[in-house]
Design a protein around this motif. Structure first.
Motif, mmCIF file in Angstrom:
data_model
loop_
_atom_site.group_PDB
_atom_site.id
_atom_site.type_symbol
_atom_site.label_atom_id
_atom_site.label_comp_id
_atom_site.label_asym_id
_atom_site.label_seq_id
_atom_site.Cartn_x
_atom_site.Cartn_y
_atom_site.Cartn_z
ATOM 1 N N GLU A 188 0.830 -1.208 0.000
ATOM 2 C CA GLU A 188 0.000 0.000 0.000
ATOM 3 C C GLU A 188 0.869 1.264 0.000
ATOM 4 O O GLU A 188 0.556 2.244 -0.688
ATOM 5 C CB GLU A 188 -0.923 -0.002 1.222
ATOM 6 N N LYS A 189 1.960 1.261 0.755
ATOM 7 C CA LYS A 189 2.857 2.424 0.784
ATOM 8 C C LYS A 189 3.417 2.706 -0.608
ATOM 9 O O LYS A 189 3.483 3.859 -1.050
ATOM 10 C CB LYS A 189 4.000 2.177 1.766
ATOM 11 N N LEU A 190 3.802 1.642 -1.312
ATOM 12 C CA LEU A 190 4.339 1.809 -2.658
ATOM 13 C C LEU A 190 3.257 2.298 -3.618
ATOM 14 O O LEU A 190 3.530 3.139 -4.494
ATOM 15 C CB LEU A 190 4.932 0.484 -3.150
ATOM 16 N N VAL A 191 2.039 1.791 -3.456
ATOM 17 C CA VAL A 191 0.924 2.218 -4.307
ATOM 18 C C VAL A 191 0.631 3.700 -4.080
ATOM 19 O O VAL A 191 0.440 4.471 -5.040
ATOM 20 C CB VAL A 191 -0.333 1.364 -4.021
ATOM 21 N N LYS A 192 0.625 4.118 -2.829
ATOM 22 C CA LYS A 192 0.352 5.527 -2.534
ATOM 23 C C LYS A 192 1.434 6.436 -3.113
ATOM 24 O O LYS A 192 1.129 7.516 -3.641
ATOM 25 C CB LYS A 192 0.229 5.728 -1.024
ATOM 26 N N GLU A 193 2.682 6.008 -3.047
ATOM 27 C CA GLU A 193 3.757 6.784 -3.649
ATOM 28 C C GLU A 193 3.552 6.929 -5.160
ATOM 29 O O GLU A 193 3.759 7.999 -5.736
ATOM 30 C CB GLU A 193 5.103 6.120 -3.365
ATOM 31 N N LYS A 194 3.122 5.842 -5.774
ATOM 32 C CA LYS A 194 2.923 5.861 -7.229
ATOM 33 C C LYS A 194 1.748 6.770 -7.602
ATOM 34 O O LYS A 194 1.802 7.502 -8.597
ATOM 35 C CB LYS A 194 2.687 4.434 -7.722
ATOM 36 N N LEU A 195 0.679 6.733 -6.798
ATOM 37 C CA LEU A 195 -0.473 7.605 -7.053
ATOM 38 C C LEU A 195 -0.097 9.071 -6.861
ATOM 39 O O LEU A 195 -0.556 9.954 -7.614
ATOM 40 C CB LEU A 195 -1.625 7.217 -6.129
ATOM 41 N N LYS A 196 0.742 9.352 -5.862
ATOM 42 C CA LYS A 196 1.177 10.744 -5.635
ATOM 43 C C LYS A 196 2.032 11.245 -6.794
ATOM 44 O O LYS A 196 1.891 12.380 -7.256
ATOM 45 C CB LYS A 196 1.969 10.827 -4.332
ATOM 46 N N LYS A 197 2.922 10.410 -7.300
ATOM 47 C CA LYS A 197 3.762 10.791 -8.428
ATOM 48 C C LYS A 197 2.915 11.050 -9.676
ATOM 49 O O LYS A 197 3.172 11.983 -10.440
ATOM 50 C CB LYS A 197 4.795 9.698 -8.718
ATOM 51 N N GLU A 198 1.882 10.219 -9.864
ATOM 52 C CA GLU A 198 0.994 10.395 -11.009
ATOM 53 C C GLU A 198 0.245 11.709 -10.902
ATOM 54 O O GLU A 198 0.082 12.438 -11.891
ATOM 55 C CB GLU A 198 0.018 9.222 -11.089
ATOM 56 N N ALA A 199 -0.208 12.038 -9.669
ATOM 57 C CA ALA A 199 -0.919 13.295 -9.454
ATOM 58 C C ALA A 199 -0.002 14.482 -9.702
ATOM 59 O O ALA A 199 -0.404 15.494 -10.313
ATOM 60 C CB ALA A 199 -1.473 13.340 -8.024
ATOM 61 N N ALA A 200 1.249 14.371 -9.250
ATOM 62 C CA ALA A 200 2.211 15.466 -9.457
ATOM 63 C C ALA A 200 2.512 15.657 -10.945
ATOM 64 O O ALA A 200 2.639 16.790 -11.442
ATOM 65 C CB ALA A 200 3.500 15.183 -8.700
ATOM 66 N N LYS A 201 2.615 14.551 -11.667
ATOM 67 C CA LYS A 201 2.888 14.631 -13.107
ATOM 68 C C LYS A 201 1.733 15.321 -13.828
ATOM 69 O O LYS A 201 1.946 16.140 -14.716
ATOM 70 C CB LYS A 201 3.094 13.211 -13.651
ATOM 71 N N ASN A 202 0.508 14.980 -13.416
ATOM 72 C CA ASN A 202 -0.659 15.609 -14.044
ATOM 73 C C ASN A 202 -0.749 17.095 -13.708
ATOM 74 O O ASN A 202 -1.218 17.904 -14.506
ATOM 75 C CB ASN A 202 -1.945 14.902 -13.598
ATOM 76 N N ALA A 203 -0.299 17.447 -12.487
ATOM 77 C CA ALA A 203 -0.339 18.852 -12.077
ATOM 78 C C ALA A 203 0.619 19.696 -12.898
ATOM 79 O O ALA A 203 0.380 20.873 -13.178
ATOM 80 C CB ALA A 203 -0.013 18.964 -10.583
ATOM 81 N N ASP A 204 1.751 19.066 -13.286
ATOM 82 C CA ASP A 204 2.741 19.782 -14.097
ATOM 83 C C ASP A 204 2.210 19.987 -15.529
ATOM 84 O O ASP A 204 2.544 20.956 -16.185
ATOM 85 C CB ASP A 204 4.064 19.004 -14.164
#
Length: 460
Positions: free
Chosen positions: A444-460
């Motif tokens: 779950e920790k790894l999944v949350k990190e991946k979701l956060k990175k995806e959100a940051a990429k979309n924000a950029d």
């Protein structure tokens, strides 16, 4: 049973061993009781018991129900002990009796709440008479232990003491028939919109009347053999409940308790959670707590984090969901919950039996009793299967109609999170066996990190 000098010697040795284990930083939830029973087979019977004993058993849900009951008791100031953090088999019960007694064996509290494994009832119930006994349901379970639910019914009927007040699921015709001469109350969920006569599940353990074998006429069948029915031949029917959910809403439910309506909060309104919450409410009421007090207390309690937990990550969800290994009914319920969850979903499946996987030996026939077909829904955009049996689960998913391009599978569990296509789902489920919670939490920790990175990429 009479307490002999030898019993007191065993008591002293077992308590001393427990004391030493705790000093060494061990949890001592099982071994002291195992030692006591090895030295004195009738140890549980000879140990003094609290003034009131509550027992909770059943195939599925007993841990969640026990935790809810214990949370309410704790928040209402009850002085009790329980096996929340220990074993629910005979050695764990013996250890709990040891832990909550003085050096002469006398109990230090007046109330005990025991979650009991149904297959251990022959080693516990002949020596410990409950004052209240709850059974959540009776389903087929692991083929190694209790795949035949009628065997479990016979087992419980044999070892539950006569006269013990029972709290039973009225919507389960096997559960509701336990100990027919004992006093009893029932809990039930009234027919809801969407409940039909047919079952969408592979497993149906009550295909005919449990009393005469005649044809059943179903008013509704919610899942598997859970529902309401009457026998066309002998008239045997699902009993009228004392605690009935009359209305289900998104965050609460209305329960009729002997003609009076009360509203209780819900962590979520999936049927599994509703039955578990209702069972806990029924037992707490029978124990003597007012419904209003229970409702107020439940508002601050969620489902045990070791069973179900949601966490929001930048507008999307990471969800831990127990799916007991080799238990086709528990897995089917989890699969349906995934299908019915709103939005687009991905799921990581850790379904291997933890202990069998250590020896690469496992009976995989249970996979064909579990309803993997729920996962073929178009809203399930990715399935990741990891573990020694990944090829077997992959094949089962293909047979269930899941397109191959939606499935990723691998032998190593460490690669599961890396395979997630984080841009696609609104929610990511992690399904795990009861003994692999640590693996699920790490994933779950790894999944949350991946979701956060995806959100940051979309924000950029």
């Amino acid at each position: 049973m009479r307490r002999t000098p030898y019993f007191y010697l065993v008591l002293f040795i077992s308590k001393l061993v427990r004391f030493m284990l705790l000093k060494l930083g061990r949890n001592a939830t099982n071994f002291p009781g195992e030692l006591a029973i090895w030295l004195c087979k009738s140890f549980i019977g000879r140990m003094p018991k609290p003034k009131k004993v509550i027992c909770i058993t059943g195939t599925n849900g007993k841990t969640t129900v026990a935790n809810l009951i214990e949370d309410v008791l704790e928040k209402t100031g009850a002085d009790f002990y329980c096996n929340r953090n220990g074993s629910n088999v005979y050695s764990g019960v013996a250890s709990l009796l040891l832990a909550n007694s003085d050096w002469r064996g006398r109990p230090t509290k007046e109330l005990a709440v025991f979650e009991l494994d149904e297959r251990s009832s022959n080693l516990i119930l002949p020596y410990m008479r409950p004052d209240l006994m709850l059974c959540t349901n009776i389903f087929r379970d692991s083929y190694k232990r209790n795949a035949h639910p009628e065997f479990i019914c016979d087992f419980l009927n044999k070892y539950i003491p006569d006269g013990v007040p029972m709290i039973l699921n009225a919507d389960d015709m096997m559960c509701s028939g336990l100990k027919p001469d004992n006093p009893r109350v029932y809990f039930s969920i009234a027919k809801q919109p969407g409940d039909g006569e047919g079952s969408r599940n592979i497993v149906q353990d009550v295909p005919a009347c449990p009393r005469c074998g005649g044809e059943l006429q179903w008013d509704f069948r919610r899942y598997h053999h859970i529902g309401g029915a009457v026998c066309k031949e002998c008239g045997f029917s699902s009993p009228k409940a004392d605690y009935t959910v009359t209305e289900l809403r998104e965050t609460d439910m209305v329960v009729d308790i002997r003609g009076e309506s009360y509203t209780f909060p819900l962590a979520n309104n999936s049927y599994i959670n509703v039955y578990n919450s209702l069972a806990a409410i029924a037992l707490l009421c029978e124990h003597g707590i007012e419904p209003g007090t229970i409702a107020q207390t439940l508002g601050s309690i969620g489902i045990s984090a070791t069973r179900y937990m949601e966490e929001e990550v930048n507008g999307r969800k990471a969800i831990l969901h127990l799916a007991k290994g080799q238990n086709p009914v528990a897995c089917s319920r989890a699969f349906q919950n995934i299908r019915d969850y709103p939005g687009r979903k991905a799921a990581i499946l850790f379904l291997d039996d933890f202990f069998d996987a250590q020896h690469t030996v496992e009976n995989i026939s249970w996979l064909y009793d579990a309803d993997f077909e729920f996962l073929s829904d178009d809203s399930v955009v990715q399935l990741i299967v990891a573990g020694a049996r990944h090829w077997d689960v992959y094949l089962r998913l293909l047979l269930a109609g899941v397109p191959a391009e939606r499935i990723d599978h691998m032998p190593e569990t460490s690669g599961a999170a890396d395979a997630l296509r984080a841009a696609e789902p609104d929610a990511v489920f992690i399904l795990y066996d009861v003994y692999t919670i640590r693996l699920a939490e790490d994933t779950e920790k790894l999944v949350k990190e991946k979701l956060k990175k995806e959100a940051a990429k979309n924000a950029d």
